[in-house]
Structure formats: structure tokens, C-alpha cells
Design a protein around this motif. Structure first.
Motif, PDB file in Angstrom:
ATOM      1  N   GLY A 158      11.152  14.883  -5.342  1.00  0.00           N
ATOM      2  CA  GLY A 158       9.973  15.736  -5.437  1.00  0.00           C
ATOM      3  C   GLY A 158       8.806  15.209  -4.630  1.00  0.00           C
ATOM      4  O   GLY A 158       7.787  15.908  -4.475  1.00  0.00           O
ATOM      5  N   PHE A 159       8.915  13.983  -4.116  1.00  0.00           N
ATOM      6  CA  PHE A 159       7.845  13.428  -3.280  1.00  0.00           C
ATOM      7  C   PHE A 159       7.987  13.976  -1.860  1.00  0.00           C
ATOM      8  O   PHE A 159       9.098  14.071  -1.325  1.00  0.00           O
ATOM      9  N   THR A 160       6.840  14.311  -1.267  1.00  0.00           N
ATOM     10  CA  THR A 160       6.878  14.923   0.064  1.00  0.00           C
ATOM     11  C   THR A 160       6.227  14.062   1.132  1.00  0.00           C
ATOM     12  O   THR A 160       6.382  14.346   2.327  1.00  0.00           O
ATOM     13  N   ARG A 161       5.483  13.038   0.747  1.00  0.00           N
ATOM     14  CA  ARG A 161       4.838  12.165   1.736  1.00  0.00           C
ATOM     15  C   ARG A 161       4.844  10.734   1.216  1.00  0.00           C
ATOM     16  O   ARG A 161       5.031  10.497   0.024  1.00  0.00           O
ATOM     17  N   PRO A 162       4.626   9.771   2.117  1.00  0.00           N
ATOM     18  CA  PRO A 162       4.644   8.368   1.693  1.00  0.00           C
ATOM     19  C   PRO A 162       3.611   8.109   0.600  1.00  0.00           C
ATOM     20  O   PRO A 162       2.540   8.710   0.553  1.00  0.00           O
ATOM     21  N   GLY A 163       3.995   7.189  -0.298  1.00  0.00           N
ATOM     22  CA  GLY A 163       3.111   6.813  -1.393  1.00  0.00           C
ATOM     23  C   GLY A 163       3.614   5.533  -2.038  1.00  0.00           C
ATOM     24  O   GLY A 163       4.450   4.807  -1.480  1.00  0.00           O
ATOM     25  N   LEU A 216      16.579   5.112  -2.546  1.00  0.00           N
ATOM     26  CA  LEU A 216      15.649   3.994  -2.385  1.00  0.00           C
ATOM     27  C   LEU A 216      14.778   4.139  -1.135  1.00  0.00           C
ATOM     28  O   LEU A 216      14.000   3.228  -0.809  1.00  0.00           O
ATOM     29  N   ASP A 217      14.893   5.269  -0.455  1.00  0.00           N
ATOM     30  CA  ASP A 217      14.076   5.483   0.742  1.00  0.00           C
ATOM     31  C   ASP A 217      12.589   5.468   0.388  1.00  0.00           C
ATOM     32  O   ASP A 217      12.208   5.739  -0.772  1.00  0.00           O
ATOM     33  N   PRO A 218      11.728   5.176   1.365  1.00  0.00           N
ATOM     34  CA  PRO A 218      10.277   5.222   1.092  1.00  0.00           C
ATOM     35  C   PRO A 218       9.830   6.556   0.525  1.00  0.00           C
ATOM     36  O   PRO A 218       8.921   6.596  -0.326  1.00  0.00           O
ATOM     37  N   VAL A 219      10.465   7.644   0.980  1.00  0.00           N
ATOM     38  CA  VAL A 219      10.232   8.966   0.387  1.00  0.00           C
ATOM     39  C   VAL A 219      11.615   9.486  -0.029  1.00  0.00           C
ATOM     40  O   VAL A 219      12.307  10.120   0.778  1.00  0.00           O
ATOM     41  N   PRO A 220      12.045   9.234  -1.240  1.00  0.00           N
ATOM     42  CA  PRO A 220      13.421   9.565  -1.646  1.00  0.00           C
ATOM     43  C   PRO A 220      13.663  11.069  -1.669  1.00  0.00           C
ATOM     44  O   PRO A 220      12.883  11.824  -2.263  1.00  0.00           O
ATOM     45  N   PRO A 221      14.732  11.539  -1.032  1.00  0.00           N
ATOM     46  CA  PRO A 221      15.062  12.973  -1.112  1.00  0.00           C
ATOM     47  C   PRO A 221      15.513  13.332  -2.519  1.00  0.00           C
ATOM     48  O   PRO A 221      16.225  12.574  -3.181  1.00  0.00           O
ATOM     49  N   GLY A 222      15.058  14.494  -2.973  1.00  0.00           N
ATOM     50  CA  GLY A 222      15.399  14.947  -4.319  1.00  0.00           C
ATOM     51  C   GLY A 222      14.456  14.470  -5.392  1.00  0.00           C
ATOM     52  O   GLY A 222      14.577  14.880  -6.566  1.00  0.00           O
ATOM     53  N   LYS A 250       0.819  -1.210   0.000  1.00  0.00           N
ATOM     54  CA  LYS A 250       0.000   0.000   0.000  1.00  0.00           C
ATOM     55  C   LYS A 250       0.854   1.263   0.000  1.00  0.00           C
ATOM     56  O   LYS A 250       0.438   2.287  -0.555  1.00  0.00           O
ATOM     57  N   THR A 251       2.041   1.214   0.593  1.00  0.00           N
ATOM     58  CA  THR A 251       2.991   2.331   0.523  1.00  0.00           C
ATOM     59  C   THR A 251       4.387   1.749   0.394  1.00  0.00           C
ATOM     60  O   THR A 251       4.653   0.603   0.786  1.00  0.00           O
ATOM     61  N   GLY A 252       5.284   2.543  -0.149  1.00  0.00           N
ATOM     62  CA  GLY A 252       6.665   2.094  -0.260  1.00  0.00           C
ATOM     63  C   GLY A 252       7.265   2.459  -1.614  1.00  0.00           C
ATOM     64  O   GLY A 252       6.607   3.004  -2.511  1.00  0.00           O
ATOM     65  N   ASN A 253       8.532   2.137  -1.761  1.00  0.00           N
ATOM     66  CA  ASN A 253       9.296   2.475  -2.964  1.00  0.00           C
ATOM     67  C   ASN A 253       9.768   1.168  -3.596  1.00  0.00           C
ATOM     68  O   ASN A 253      10.553   0.418  -3.002  1.00  0.00           O
ATOM     69  N   PHE A 254       9.297   0.881  -4.778  1.00  0.00           N
ATOM     70  CA  PHE A 254       9.655  -0.337  -5.518  1.00  0.00           C
ATOM     71  C   PHE A 254      10.938  -0.043  -6.310  1.00  0.00           C
ATOM     72  O   PHE A 254      10.900   0.636  -7.339  1.00  0.00           O
ATOM     73  N   MET A 309       2.856   5.594  -8.769  1.00  0.00           N
ATOM     74  CA  MET A 309       1.809   4.738  -9.314  1.00  0.00           C
ATOM     75  C   MET A 309       0.552   5.567  -9.582  1.00  0.00           C
ATOM     76  O   MET A 309       0.104   6.351  -8.734  1.00  0.00           O
ATOM     77  N   VAL A 310      -0.001   5.382 -10.785  1.00  0.00           N
ATOM     78  CA  VAL A 310      -1.210   6.125 -11.173  1.00  0.00           C
ATOM     79  C   VAL A 310      -2.373   5.192 -11.481  1.00  0.00           C
ATOM     80  O   VAL A 310      -3.524   5.647 -11.598  1.00  0.00           O
ATOM     81  N   GLN A 311      -2.079   3.873 -11.602  1.00  0.00           N
ATOM     82  CA  GLN A 311      -3.171   2.941 -11.917  1.00  0.00           C
ATOM     83  C   GLN A 311      -2.787   1.533 -11.467  1.00  0.00           C
ATOM     84  O   GLN A 311      -1.648   1.100 -11.641  1.00  0.00           O
ATOM     85  N   GLU A 312      -3.782   0.825 -10.900  1.00  0.00           N
ATOM     86  CA  GLU A 312      -3.627  -0.590 -10.561  1.00  0.00           C
ATOM     87  C   GLU A 312      -4.781  -1.323 -11.241  1.00  0.00           C
ATOM     88  O   GLU A 312      -5.939  -1.191 -10.849  1.00  0.00           O
TER      89      GLU A 312
END
Length: 337
Positions: A292-297, A284-290, A227-231, A321-324
Motif C-alpha cells: 500500500g506504500f507508494t513512495r519512499p518512507g 523487503l524492498d524500500p517500497v514493498p509491492p502490495g 531517514k528512508t528505508g524498510n526495517f 513510522m509515526v513517531q521518533e
């Protein structure tokens, strides 16, 4: 000068022959020429001078009119040369090819055919350069061509095996072994279709033309269904199938699709990092610095080497992710031509 009395006067005594000759010579000398000249009264002396000279030196004239300088020894040597040695060059006598060589001739020809040390050294150096060049050419051919051929074949086989397993209903467990394929990556803009396997081992995954998932600690990342994380994914940019060679051409809005047994996960490229250090694992962090992401997704990170044909730095591409879409509903629009 004494005179003889003859009565009324005295007559002068005759001069001696030498004085007369000297007087005549002084009269006949022509001081204006340096060429040969005949002095009156000295013909006999001139003739004697042209004849042979004693053993002490001078010149002599042979019967043929040839003037031989030097004394008796020189004349003897000149006569010996004229009589015992030919004065004209004698052409070499050609050997009859039908006649077998003598032992001396055979040894001489063998010595002439045998190369010297300098020739042998130059040949050895030349052969070394040629061998090195051939080996380098073979290595480059292997790296740039044969590894791609082999990796494409292995990756294609893994992709077909996954599709066959999914079609036959054989479900895969939620946890995969290192090197085991579990999904298929599609990048429509780059015409890339490659299997995704667990782990980032060169030998078991990347060198086989597959895309590796960062699934082992300390670089463990999320799975697409989380549901959240960085693949996080990695692949070769050059050689061994080079599936990520042109990911630098991806721009925001481009689609990246991860196909699993049950679902299509569609990601949209959002940003990239052209150059970073290989030790920068924060990408590879859940919210990678640099990024542009600011919250978990639910994010996607593609990593590969840069510049091309080197592994000095890393190139990073991020997406969200924009579609499942379940497989039962058909392919997503990003995969429909």
C-alpha cells in the motif's frame, strides 16, 4: 405220505422231530412283533445260542453277565483290559514342593518357561513401538516446551544485558556484529518484548528467542534511524520463544515500538500479506509491492512462517513510522499502560 396197514385202515407214519419242530415253529411265530420271542420247542437251541461261540466269531457271555463281542482274541483282549488296566481316571499326584526337582523335571520346566520364537518376535516388535513412541513424545516435548523455556531465558538475559549497558552509558557502535543485540522490540497488543539482534541466523539469533534484523546482503535492509528505508525483521512463529506467533492478529492502527539506546521508534501497522512464497524477497524492498506504500518512507516489515508449525509459506506485516521519541523524554504513549 406212506402209511402202515393195521387191518381196516392204514395209520400215518410219525413225522421226524425236525419236521414237527418246524411245524410248531410256523404256528407259534408272531409276525406282529420284532422283539425277542420264545419259540416252543427251541428252548434248548436258544440256550445254546447264548453260550460261548467258537473261535470263528460271534459273541460270548462272561460269568459276570457281560457280553463280549468278537472271537477268542477279542475276549482275551477284553479280559486283559479288565484285569490289567484301571477303568477309572486316576487323579494326578501332586509333587511335594519340599522335594527337589529331578534333572528331567528341571529340564522340562525350563523348556516350558522358555518363550518361543513367535513370543520373542512379538515382544521385540512391541518394545520397538514403545521405544519409538517414547522418543517421539520426548521430541515433541522438547520442541514445543523446552525450546521455548530455553529461548525465553536467553532472550530475557539479552534484554537485561542491553538495558544494563544503556544504563551504564556504554555506547554501542553504529555497525553490529552478527548475533549482537542492539534494540528491543515491543508489541503491546501481543504482550511481546524481545531483543533485536543483527542477522537472521537460526543458531546465533532466532533459536535464542531473539528477533533478527535483515542486515546482510542480499537481504540487507535499513536501520530505524535511517531517514528512508524498510526495517526488516524475522522471528519464529512456533517454538524457540515464538515471539511472532500471533502477529497475524495485528490490525491496521496497532502500535509496534523499537527501543534503541537513545530513541523510541513508534510504527503503526498499515497492512499485511497472509500468505506468500519464501522466495518473495520483494516484501523487503524500500517500497514493498502490495504493502500500500507508494513512495519512499520509513517502513517496518515483520516476517514469519505460516501456517503454524510449518515453514512452507511466509506471513508478512507492514507498518510505517509515526513517531521518533528520544529516551530522555520518557516512554511513548504506546508503552504506557
Amino acid at each position: 405220505m406212506p402209511r402202515i396197514a393195521d387191518g381196516s385202515r392204514t395209520a400215518p407214519l410219525p413225522r421226524i422231530a425236525g419236521e414237527a419242530s418246524a411245524s410248531a415253529s410256523s404256528v407259534a411265530v408272531d409276525d406282529e412283533t420284532m422283539a425277542l420271542r420264545v419259540v416252543p420247542g427251541r428252548r434248548a437251541e436258544a440256550g445254546r445260542a447264548s453260550g460261548p461261540v467258537g473261535a470263528s466269531g460271534g459273541t460270548s457271555t462272561s460269568a459276570a453277565g457281560t457280553v463280549t463281542p468278537g472271537g477268542r482274541a477279542a475276549r482275551r483282549k477284553a479280559a486283559k483290559r479288565r484285569g490289567g488296566r484301571r477303568t477309572t481316571a486316576v487323579p494326578p499326584v501332586e509333587r511335594d514342593p519340599q522335594r527337589p526337582l529331578t534333572r528331567v523335571e528341571a529340564r522340562r520346566q525350563a523348556r516350558l518357561r522358555k518363550p518361543g520364537p513367535a513370543t520373542l518376535a512379538s515382544r521385540a516388535v512391541g518394545e520397538l513401538f514403545i521405544t519409538t513412541g517414547v522418543l517421539m513424545l520426548l521430541f515433541v516435548t522438547y520442541q514445543l516446551w523446552w525450546t521455548n523455556v530455553r529461548a525465553h531465558a536467553q532472550a530475557g538475559s539479552a534484554t537485561h544485558r542491553l538495558q544494563d549497558d544503556w544504563a551504564s552509558g556504554r555506547r554501542s557502535p553504529g555497525v553490529f556484529e552478527p548475533g549482537q543485540g542492539f534494540a528491543i522490540l515491543h508489541i503491546p497488543k501481543l504482550d511481546v518484548v524481545a531483543p533485536i539482534a543483527e542477522g537472521i541466523s537460526n543458531k546465533r539469533v532466532l533459536d535464542k528467542g531473539m528477533v533478527g534484523h535483515y542486515g546482510e546482503a542480499p537481504l540487507k535492509t535499513a536501520m530505524p534511524q535511517d531517514k528512508t528505508g524498510n526495517f526488516g525483521l524475522a522471528a519464529h512463529r512456533n517454538t524457540h520463544g515464538e515471539p511472532f506467533r500471533y502477529i497475524n492478529r495485528l490490525t491496521p492502527g496497532d502500535a509496534v515500538v523499537v527501543e534503541t539506546q537513545d530513541t523510541y521508534f513508534v510504527y503503526e501497522v498499515s497492512s499485511s500479506l497472509p500468505v506468500t512464497s519464501p522466495s518473495n524477497i520483494s516484501v523487503l524492498d524500500p517500497v514493498p509491492p502490495g504493502s500500500g506504500f507508494t513512495r519512499p518512507g520509513r517502513y517496518l516489515t515483520l516476517t514469519t512462517c505460516t501456517p503454524e508449525f510449518t515453514s512452507k509459506y511466509r506471513l508478512i506485516v507492514w507498518g510505517k513510522m509515526v513517531q521518533e521519541r528520544p529516551r530522555g523524554k520518557g516512554k511513548p504513549d504506546a508503552l504506557i499502560e
